[in-house]
Scaffold this active site. Sequence first.
Site, mmCIF file in Angstrom:
data_model
loop_
_atom_site.group_PDB
_atom_site.id
_atom_site.type_symbol
_atom_site.label_atom_id
_atom_site.label_comp_id
_atom_site.label_asym_id
_atom_site.label_seq_id
_atom_site.Cartn_x
_atom_site.Cartn_y
_atom_site.Cartn_z
ATOM 1 N N ILE A 12 80.526 57.775 95.033
ATOM 2 C CA ILE A 12 80.529 59.031 94.261
ATOM 3 C C ILE A 12 79.196 59.158 93.545
ATOM 4 C CG2 ILE A 12 81.508 57.999 92.193
ATOM 5 C CD1 ILE A 12 82.209 61.554 93.538
ATOM 6 N N ASN B 271 77.054 54.064 86.749
ATOM 7 C CA ASN B 271 77.639 55.358 87.099
ATOM 8 C C ASN B 271 78.862 55.722 86.263
ATOM 9 O OD1 ASN B 271 77.908 57.743 89.054
ATOM 10 N ND2 ASN B 271 79.933 56.799 89.157
ATOM 11 N N HIS C 215 76.128 49.725 90.910
ATOM 12 C CA HIS C 215 76.425 51.156 90.874
ATOM 13 C C HIS C 215 77.519 51.459 89.857
ATOM 14 C CE1 HIS C 215 78.512 54.884 92.232
ATOM 15 N NE2 HIS C 215 77.265 55.319 92.168
ATOM 16 N N HIS D 256 72.079 54.614 95.125
ATOM 17 C CA HIS D 256 72.336 55.578 96.206
ATOM 18 C C HIS D 256 71.267 55.525 97.290
ATOM 19 C CE1 HIS D 256 75.676 58.148 94.612
ATOM 20 N NE2 HIS D 256 75.318 57.537 93.492
ATOM 21 N N HIS E 257 70.141 54.938 88.569
ATOM 22 C CA HIS E 257 71.338 55.367 89.287
ATOM 23 C C HIS E 257 71.003 55.847 90.692
ATOM 24 C CE1 HIS E 257 74.841 58.440 89.702
ATOM 25 N NE2 HIS E 257 75.100 57.327 90.347
#
Length: 872
Positions: free
Chosen positions: A872, A728, A724, A538, A533
């Site tokens: 997010i 997520n 993602h 990110h 993740h």
Amino acid sequence: MSRNVTDHHSIMDENRENKRMKQEGSERKKIKGTVVLMKKNILELQDIKASIVDGVDEILGHKVSLQLISAVHGDPAKGFRGKLGKPAYLEDWITKVTPPTVGNSTFNVTFDWDEEIGAPGAFLIKNFHHNEFYLKTLTLEDVSTHGEIHFVCNSWVGPAEHYKKDRVFFTNQTYLPSQTPAPLQHYRKEELENLRGNGTGKLAEWDRVYDYDIYNDLGNPDKGLKHVRKILGGSTEYPYPRRGRTGRPPANSDPKSESRLPLYASLNIYVPRDERFSYLKMADFTAYALKSIFQFLAPEFEALFDRTPNEFDTLEDVLKLYQGGIKLSSDSLLNTITEHIPFEMLKELLRSDGERPFKFPFPQVIKEDKSAWRTDEEFAREMLAGVNPVVIQRLQEFPPTSKLDPKLHGNQTSSITEEHIKNSLEGLTIDEAIQKNRIFILNHHDTLMPYLSRINSTSTKTYATRTLLFLKKDGTLKPLAIELSLPHPDGDQCGAVSRVYTPAEHGTESTIWQLAKAYVAVNDSGYHQLNCHWLNTHAVIEPFVIATNRQLSILHPIYKLLHPHFRDTMNINALARQTLINAGGMLEKTVFPGKFAMEMSAVVYKDWVFTEQALPADLVKRGMAVEDPNSPHGLRLLIEDYPYAVDGLEIWSAIQTWVKDYCSVYYKTDDMIQKDYELQSWWEELRHKGHGDKKEESWWPKMHTRKELTDTCTIIIWVASALHAAVNFGQYPYGGYLPNRPSISRRFMPEPGTPEYDELESNPEKAFLKTITAQLQSIVGISLIEILSRHSSDEVFLGRRDTPKWTTDTEPLEAFERFGKNLALIEDRITKMNNDEYWRNRVGPAKMPYTLLYPSSEIGLTGKGIPNSVSI
């Protein structure tokens, strides 16, 4: 420069322009324009005073000026930059009724335009108010021979005194650098120079500078050794993708570390102004700060945390988190909350809807069946259709071996033997099962083993795990054996001490088997959060955000292609560095590696290769698919019912087709790729600065061909959107029920003859719950992943854009429309497969359909939907 001096210069410029226009005897035409913006005064109460001053300023004179820039004729006196039209001003700033809540305001503006100057291609804007405003669009009506001309701005425009150069906005046309009209070329280059900054100084809220830095801001050495962390990036030992530079001064006690913001200022960490959350998004995200109250507690909290003041005694106690809410019994903790939490936060904690404290929505994994999570089938299914379906591999040698250096770690070959599994292979031998692609492995051994001694010296007590699984004839997986390993007591160099557990359904052996699966889940939960993740979506995307804004003009076709997939990423990453992944942050408090978490992810990054982030390449590398030109997508899955891969390949193919169609509009030959100096600068900077620790040429496309460009952009969009989403938005649906995916283990497997083993025999539920995440940590962790699993009210999903007029070119718009229709068809196929009982892994014992790659979604906690970006 003072405001009066700035106003004086503006008036002088206007007078000179009027004189020039009169001398030329040019014919003038009125061009009407419409500006859409959001005034800041309706958004932030603290700016009311500035708004009143702005109102007085408007009475005294015009305070927002716009000047059109010719795309046809250059001004010889100004280096042949596009000629400027006469300044025009927004009309009715004071009298215009603005919404009482967040919303748009529309203003008229009338331009005097010289026909000889020609069609506008850009405009300058100057804001002489005290407040900034968010400029959305400018639309010009009935421009001679051109009709309507549209400018998509979507940018904060601050007071003119904040800028060394005037703000410039371009039409929504698309130009390669070599095709840019000559009068606009200077403005194009200058805007990129402004966005790069000069690499020095502390960056302020209104700055728009995109620059790189290493991760030297996670620790807080000024608070003592307990808060020191490794610097990530800039070294071979701990390589890392680059983050956005803030320019904060170094820490007092360590000049190599960046100083940190105080906790109360956490939401104000610098990112370029236009990368900050929208007001709608920030309002949604504030819930994170409110519910994650433990970040605001005094040191008493840590003492309470260490003593684990509250335990779940039964699984029924855990369910109270969702059924009726629980209250922590520790009076001292409640006193701490009362003393240290602002009243507004306390109100949110207690909720105004009549719910008791700490009540959460039912996670989907227990919504239909409260016990299905305990089954072996669901345990295995989640490796294919859970929140972390990107680690499982096909076993290609038995017993499993290790890549760890034997000089440092001794013998790390698995201790799983033929005796452990031979009776569970549906009559096959181990060699036959491997040859027929029937054995798979979830392997966290090598990542964790080098850190286990240090991790287990803390309150955490865990193992490095290997899990073997068998593909049954019905297409589902069943676990064969779990190996739990610890470093040798005589030292890491002496190898591993391992024990193997096999499935059991009854008695104490069944409880032990459940504990073995829990240790696997702890490993997988931590590895997922840190690597699958955070690191692989990110962190690795942030350099692309920075490089794109530094090297590709807003006019560039690849900028227009990629920009939607970067929305909010720098902001969420900055907040993560401030409160989640920092020393003592929520990740360290709720995930088993604790203070070694980020250091471990840097070691994993050593093996990161850009081209392997493509879904087909990843599936082949993990042995989950083989290349097959006769199969859809050119791959044949070795587990036909692998929901993540099945849906993922559909999404991948749709993205790839869209990108290929788009790029072919602007690049007709490979030669055009090589001669695009912005594109080449972008790619050079990404490899040598953004991912500066990964410079090996073989790890990256060369960016010489259209195929390389298409493949590169497809990977970027896939990682930022679908990958993602897949790792997520299932966090709460699967992990919101901590017994299913515990993030910490606090005791080793009980040994016969010990009080822990006696407890396991007499009260297996209590023994299980005392081994995994404690009650208080569970509440903290659940609070966090509930927020991270929600879609905000302003989310933009894959196949959609926040403005329909993002380009004037017809072919890309038509291709994008086809992309959206293709995604709608994929949604239909996902729904049909989820309703087809043949595909057993799509729903499983938990009766939980796999929807994490379903492209669209409503807002909130839905367990589906693919946002365009890591938002997010």
